[in-house]
Design a protein around this motif. Structure first.
Motif, PDB file in Angstrom:
ATOM      1  N   LEU A  40       0.831  -1.202   0.000  1.00 39.51           N
ATOM      2  CA  LEU A  40       0.000   0.000   0.000  1.00 39.51           C
ATOM      3  C   LEU A  40       0.868   1.256   0.000  1.00 39.51           C
ATOM      4  N   VAL A  41       0.465   2.208  -0.823  1.00 38.18           N
ATOM      5  CA  VAL A  41       1.203   3.478  -0.862  1.00 38.18           C
ATOM      6  C   VAL A  41       0.888   4.295   0.383  1.00 38.18           C
ATOM      7  N   ALA A  42      -0.385   4.365   0.698  1.00 37.64           N
ATOM      8  CA  ALA A  42      -0.790   5.162   1.862  1.00 37.64           C
ATOM      9  C   ALA A  42      -0.941   4.245   3.065  1.00 37.64           C
ATOM     10  N   ALA A  43       0.157   3.959   3.691  1.00 35.85           N
ATOM     11  CA  ALA A  43       0.136   3.098   4.883  1.00 35.85           C
ATOM     12  C   ALA A  43       1.227   3.568   5.825  1.00 35.85           C
ATOM     13  N   PRO A  44       1.062   3.284   7.109  1.00 33.92           N
ATOM     14  CA  PRO A  44       2.102   3.705   8.068  1.00 33.92           C
ATOM     15  C   PRO A  44       3.431   3.027   7.738  1.00 33.92           C
ATOM     16  N   SER A  45       4.506   3.598   8.248  1.00 37.77           N
ATOM     17  CA  SER A  45       5.805   2.956   8.029  1.00 37.77           C
ATOM     18  C   SER A  45       5.845   1.617   8.762  1.00 37.77           C
ATOM     19  N   ASN A  46       6.464   0.659   8.127  1.00 37.98           N
ATOM     20  CA  ASN A  46       6.487  -0.710   8.639  1.00 37.98           C
ATOM     21  C   ASN A  46       7.430  -0.802   9.848  1.00 37.98           C
ATOM     22  N   PRO A  47       6.949  -1.216  11.012  1.00 39.61           N
ATOM     23  CA  PRO A  47       7.832  -1.294  12.192  1.00 39.61           C
ATOM     24  C   PRO A  47       8.895  -2.383  12.078  1.00 39.61           C
ATOM     25  N   LEU A  48       8.798  -3.214  11.065  1.00 41.30           N
ATOM     26  CA  LEU A  48       9.820  -4.240  10.860  1.00 41.30           C
ATOM     27  C   LEU A  48      10.984  -3.735  10.001  1.00 41.30           C
ATOM     28  N   THR A  49      10.789  -2.577   9.377  1.00 38.43           N
ATOM     29  CA  THR A  49      11.828  -2.068   8.476  1.00 38.43           C
ATOM     30  C   THR A  49      13.154  -1.778   9.183  1.00 38.43           C
ATOM     31  N   PRO A  50      13.158  -1.220  10.393  1.00 38.38           N
ATOM     32  CA  PRO A  50      14.461  -0.977  11.035  1.00 38.38           C
ATOM     33  C   PRO A  50      15.302  -2.240  11.186  1.00 38.38           C
ATOM     34  N   ALA A  51      14.672  -3.349  11.524  1.00 37.22           N
ATOM     35  CA  ALA A  51      15.431  -4.600  11.650  1.00 37.22           C
ATOM     36  C   ALA A  51      16.014  -5.011  10.303  1.00 37.22           C
ATOM     37  N   ALA A  52      15.223  -4.852   9.262  1.00 35.88           N
ATOM     38  CA  ALA A  52      15.688  -5.221   7.918  1.00 35.88           C
ATOM     39  C   ALA A  52      16.873  -4.358   7.498  1.00 35.88           C
ATOM     40  N   ALA A  74      -4.525 -23.604  17.141  1.00 38.33           N
ATOM     41  CA  ALA A  74      -4.033 -22.929  18.343  1.00 38.33           C
ATOM     42  C   ALA A  74      -2.550 -22.616  18.220  1.00 38.33           C
ATOM     43  N   LYS A  75      -2.209 -21.343  18.450  1.00 43.54           N
ATOM     44  CA  LYS A  75      -0.802 -20.912  18.395  1.00 43.54           C
ATOM     45  C   LYS A  75      -0.610 -19.837  19.467  1.00 43.54           C
ATOM     46  N   PRO A  76       0.603 -19.721  19.982  1.00 40.72           N
ATOM     47  CA  PRO A  76       0.850 -18.618  20.918  1.00 40.72           C
ATOM     48  C   PRO A  76       0.885 -17.284  20.175  1.00 40.72           C
ATOM     49  N   ASP A  77       0.654 -16.197  20.900  1.00 39.44           N
ATOM     50  CA  ASP A  77       0.819 -14.866  20.311  1.00 39.44           C
ATOM     51  C   ASP A  77       2.259 -14.672  19.872  1.00 39.44           C
ATOM     52  N   VAL A  78       2.462 -13.747  18.945  1.00 41.65           N
ATOM     53  CA  VAL A  78       3.824 -13.456  18.487  1.00 41.65           C
ATOM     54  C   VAL A  78       4.110 -11.975  18.720  1.00 41.65           C
ATOM     55  N   SER A  79       5.306 -11.688  19.218  1.00 43.86           N
ATOM     56  CA  SER A  79       5.651 -10.309  19.569  1.00 43.86           C
ATOM     57  C   SER A  79       6.349  -9.609  18.406  1.00 43.86           C
ATOM     58  N   LEU A  80       6.380  -8.291  18.493  1.00 47.16           N
ATOM     59  CA  LEU A  80       7.103  -7.518  17.490  1.00 47.16           C
ATOM     60  C   LEU A  80       8.599  -7.849  17.523  1.00 47.16           C
ATOM     61  N   ALA A  81       9.125  -8.129  18.717  1.00 50.09           N
ATOM     62  CA  ALA A  81      10.545  -8.488  18.825  1.00 50.09           C
ATOM     63  C   ALA A  81      10.845  -9.775  18.076  1.00 50.09           C
TER      64      ALA A  81
END
Lengths: 248, 224
Positions: free
Chosen positions: A90-102, A152-159
């Motif tokens: 998407l062009v109009a979307a917030p910045s991806n919080p995973l990008t810094p890790a990449a 059933a799966k556990p939650d996954v964190s941003l980390a």
């Protein structure tokens, strides 16, 4: 007459390269199988029920900003890796919080060699890694546990997702550098150094892999991450003859 | 007939042998498309001497010294016959320790000089390595690194400072006169304190310089 040390390349395609092609195809298949589902979630900015750190699905949906004119991603078999996020992101979307890790992984590989064709290609493929991990994170709650195939799966964190992106980014960087060195030869000192940094990172990442895959827990994310980087489990899915026919 | 190289990685515990082996494995497989065979200094391929290897390694004494020496030699011959020579036409072999470690063990545990041990092993083991990497590191740091490992990876009678210092001293003695130990092949000393990427780069360069990796398309002119 004794044998002389005169290493020769393998006469046919190594099976690992063919397994990588299969693994890439699996990602493309899954993206298209779940594209409508993903669009519904991100365009509705729906909450992600199993990712408590992320409030809305569109957080991961932004189109990667980098593009490249170099053919290296194509040579590395990663053309789809850039094209599909560019097409569906998407062009109009917030910045991806995973990008810094990449980008962090990319910087660790590139070092000071920032003005080269291969470094530009590395920046692009690692940037796209954030989008791909984000794509499967959005639809993760609809998937199954990678071992039990239960819902059933556990939650996954941003980390955890950031660690996943780091691994995938290193894997794509390795592929770009292999493509470059295979074409240009070993005379490129800076590329050799970068390739060594990426391989050393892959060795370091191996310790994290079993725990990371357990935390990801969901089949599609697990397949994406597990097949992305050299480690002892990279092609387990294919080496046992069970690469096809699983829940998609 | 052309073949790939037999490469050995030696060094004190904690110097990064495993890291370098894994990185070289990925390098060969990823860039050159050739999957190496990795093995160890003893591989228990001769079942008739397996018990002697375990006894001689973990309970060394003057009574079992010669049986252990013979067992190590027999295991290496079996490894050469059943793994290394069959593999080399198709793939490189990377051994985590090989001859140098045996010289150190018999020096520390049985007070044999490297030359004495070498002479005995060389009577049976006849194929040299093409290249031996030796990762050098101060024993104090080696002990510290090895101590961070979990489980039974360290031994109280081996992973201690005085023993590791003696092992390093034996390495130094051997490296001072490499021509006396031709089964080690070319010897390349690497700094175990360097970061893994730099170590890999130096090791790769050593392989390129000796023609031990396949040529890539534009690799004839290697700039420094």
């Amino acid at each position: 007459m004794p044998a002389q040390v005169a290493p020769h390349p393998p006469p046919t395609q190594p099976i690992q390269r063919l397994w990588q092609v299969l693994a890439d195809g699996l990602q493309v298949q899954r993206l298209h199988l779940h594209l409508t589902e993903w669009r519904d979630l991100v365009e509705g900015a729906a909450p992600l029920p199993d990712s408590p750190d992320i409030h809305h699905a569109d957080a991961f949906a932004a189109r990667p900003v980098r593009s490249t004119s170099t053919a290296l991603p194509d040579v590395a078999g990663l053309g789809f890796w850039l094209e599909l996020p560019a097409k569906y992101g998407l062009v109009a979307a917030p910045s991806n919080p995973l990008t810094p890790a990449a980008l962090g992984a990319g910087h660790a590989v590139i070092g000071d060699s920032s003005q080269t064709e291969w470094s530009e290609a590395v920046r692009c493929v690692v940037n796209a890694a954030a989008w791909w991990v984000g794509f499967f994170s959005v639809i993760r709650h609809r998937g199954v546990h990678h071992i039990t195939l239960d819902q059933a799966k556990p939650d996954v964190s941003l980390a955890t997702l950031s660690d996943a992106v780091t691994v995938v980014a290193f894997g794509t960087a390795i592929r770009v550098l292999e493509a470059h060195l295979s074409e240009a030869g070993e005379s490129d000192e800076s590329a050799r150094s970068a390739y060594c940094r990426a391989l050393a990172a892959s060795v370091e990442s191996e310790r994290r892999m079993p725990g990371l895959l357990d935390e990801l827990a969901e089949l599609r994310l697990v397949d994406l991450v597990a097949a992305s980087i050299p480690w002892r489990g990279q092609y387990t899915k294919y080496a046992g003859g069970t690469g096809a026919g699983q829940v998609e | 007939m052309a073949r790939h190289p037999f490469v050995v990685i030696e060094g004190l515990d904690g110097t990064g042998k495993t890291t370098l082996r894994k990185a070289l494995f990925r390098l060969w497989e990823g860039l050159y498309g050739i999957t190496p065979l990795c093995l160890l200094t003893t591989n228990f391929l001769d079942a008739t001497v397996a018990a002697d290897i375990v006894t001689g390694k973990y309970s060394p004494s003057s009574d079992n010294r010669d049986r252990y020496m013979a067992a190590v030699a027999a295991d290496k011959v079996a490894t050469l016959d059943n793994l290394i020579r069959p593999a080399l036409p198709d793939r490189p072999v990377i051994s985590d320790r090989w001859m140098l470690s045996e010289l150190a063990f018999f020096g520390v545990k049985h007070d044999l000089s490297p030359a004495e041990t070498y002479q005995q092993l060389a009577g049976t083991v006849t194929q040299p390595a093409d290249l031996t990497f030796v990762l050098d590191l101060a024993p104090e740091e080696s002990i510290r690194r090895a101590g961070t490992r979990r489980g039974d990876a360290t031994r109280a009678d081996w992973d201690v400072l005085d023993v590791q210092a003696r092992v390093r001293q034996i390495y130094t003695e051997v490296l001072a006169i490499p021509r006396a130990y031709p089964l080690l092949g070319d010897i390349v000393l690497l700094d175990g304190a360097a970061n893994p990427a730099e170590t890999l780069h130096l090791a790769w360069r050593a392989l390129i310089d000796r023609g031990l990796v396949p040529a890539l398309p534009a690799s004839k002119d290697i700039s420094a």
